[in-house]
Design an enzyme around this catalytic site. Sequence first.
Site, mmCIF file in Angstrom:
data_model
loop_
_atom_site.group_PDB
_atom_site.id
_atom_site.type_symbol
_atom_site.label_atom_id
_atom_site.label_comp_id
_atom_site.label_asym_id
_atom_site.label_seq_id
_atom_site.Cartn_x
_atom_site.Cartn_y
_atom_site.Cartn_z
ATOM 1 N N TRP A 102 -1.977 77.359 -3.337
ATOM 2 C CA TRP A 102 -3.357 78.007 -2.576
ATOM 3 C C TRP A 102 -3.331 77.339 -1.042
ATOM 4 O O TRP A 102 -3.704 78.419 -0.117
ATOM 5 C CB TRP A 102 -4.324 78.029 -3.048
ATOM 6 C CG TRP A 102 -4.552 79.038 -4.306
ATOM 7 C CD1 TRP A 102 -4.460 77.621 -5.046
ATOM 8 C CD2 TRP A 102 -4.235 80.153 -4.618
ATOM 9 N NE1 TRP A 102 -4.436 79.119 -6.345
ATOM 10 C CE2 TRP A 102 -4.299 80.536 -5.517
ATOM 11 C CE3 TRP A 102 -4.567 81.163 -3.959
ATOM 12 C CZ2 TRP A 102 -4.097 81.287 -6.063
ATOM 13 C CZ3 TRP A 102 -4.425 82.438 -4.279
ATOM 14 C CH2 TRP A 102 -4.271 82.395 -5.912
ATOM 15 N N ASP A 174 -11.722 75.105 2.097
ATOM 16 C CA ASP A 174 -11.536 76.503 0.082
ATOM 17 C C ASP A 174 -11.326 75.343 -1.119
ATOM 18 O O ASP A 174 -11.011 74.548 -1.733
ATOM 19 C CB ASP A 174 -9.828 76.415 0.183
ATOM 20 C CG ASP A 174 -10.196 77.558 -1.321
ATOM 21 O OD1 ASP A 174 -10.398 78.084 -1.984
ATOM 22 O OD2 ASP A 174 -8.749 78.450 -1.188
ATOM 23 N N LYS A 198 -13.892 80.179 -11.319
ATOM 24 C CA LYS A 198 -13.454 79.556 -11.328
ATOM 25 C C LYS A 198 -14.961 78.420 -12.102
ATOM 26 O O LYS A 198 -14.856 78.128 -13.229
ATOM 27 C CB LYS A 198 -12.870 78.213 -10.258
ATOM 28 C CG LYS A 198 -11.480 79.432 -9.714
ATOM 29 C CD LYS A 198 -11.030 79.337 -10.176
ATOM 30 C CE LYS A 198 -9.653 80.008 -9.524
ATOM 31 N NZ LYS A 198 -8.664 80.572 -10.401
#
Length: 363
Positions: A102, A174, A198
């Site tokens: 990511w 993030d 999540k």
Amino acid sequence: MTRAHNFCAGPCTLPESVLAELGAEMLEFGDSGMSVVEMSHRSDEYEAIHHETLALLRSLFAVPDDVDVLLLQGGATLQFAMVPLNLLAGGGNGSYVVSGAWGRKAFADAARVGRAHVAWDGASEGYRTMPGADEIAVEADASYLHVTSNETIEGVRHPEFGPLADLGHRLVADMSSDYLSREIDWEPFDVIYGGAQKNLGPAGLAVVFARKSVVEAGPDDLPSYLSYRTHASSDSLANTPPVFSIWAMGKVLRWMEASGGVAAMEWRAAERSGLVYDAIDGSGGYYRNPVDPEYRSHMNVVFRLPDEASEQRFLAEATERRFLNLKGHRSVGGIRASIYNALPTSSVEALVSFMTDFAKRAG
């Protein structure tokens, strides 16, 4: 119905009480004569839900007054571009810690829309660790240092942000896969963003925290949806928001508040991931976690067995016993147990018992 032990990396397990509330209210919300997902986002009923959710986010995460809370579509992936579009208008560059899949994607999109620089890349070590502050090379004119607080696929995390702040650059993070699972010091952060799926609710929503100074300094020539100013000035109601995701997240946030808040989530995360790591470390090498112990994720526990055949047997038996979504990401293989806020401790304890029994039977 018997609930499965769901270790999915996203979408996440939601509290049963929240799912029950959603089901009970799905056909009709209050006395409105319709469902939340049918009503106008300009209605009094929905606006009450919307603003309560914003207030819960601010309260639970102890968000300072000079930080805007934005509810956006596009997930964290859209933020890979929105961050540099809004923060690099003055001609600076973004420095990126590439700590996994990511972080790599965030850098790639930043490089497409502005000047971006890799301040550290863990590829040579297989993304099994995070950098010390002295390993990060931030360019002098960097407008921000971007980090991924927890890499979902590789199972690594930044255990603390103080050393990063000491580098003297504003931070952008993030936090998709460990959102509201630990308390933070807000002072060094300009932007924190992440997908809700999540830890906070169903998919379809990104939560962005942005300093008002950053929002106000954004460029005037961006397409309206890509400008933080558009959303901050309209309380995230510039267009039709993802009403179901926001409604559901509000219920999850109330559940978190009743369960002790972020401090309690942090304690639970350490305890429950610790149970799995103890099973791995106590297996005599049968299970192996490749991550530097200092940087092990509290959300995504990854591990390998002696060979792929053993891993396939493990996954097959686990599925029979209703331990679901344990297969590692296709890019890395192995096993991954995602242990988000709402996953019951009993599911983790049951998994540890299964792991112990499986290893014993394997000899």
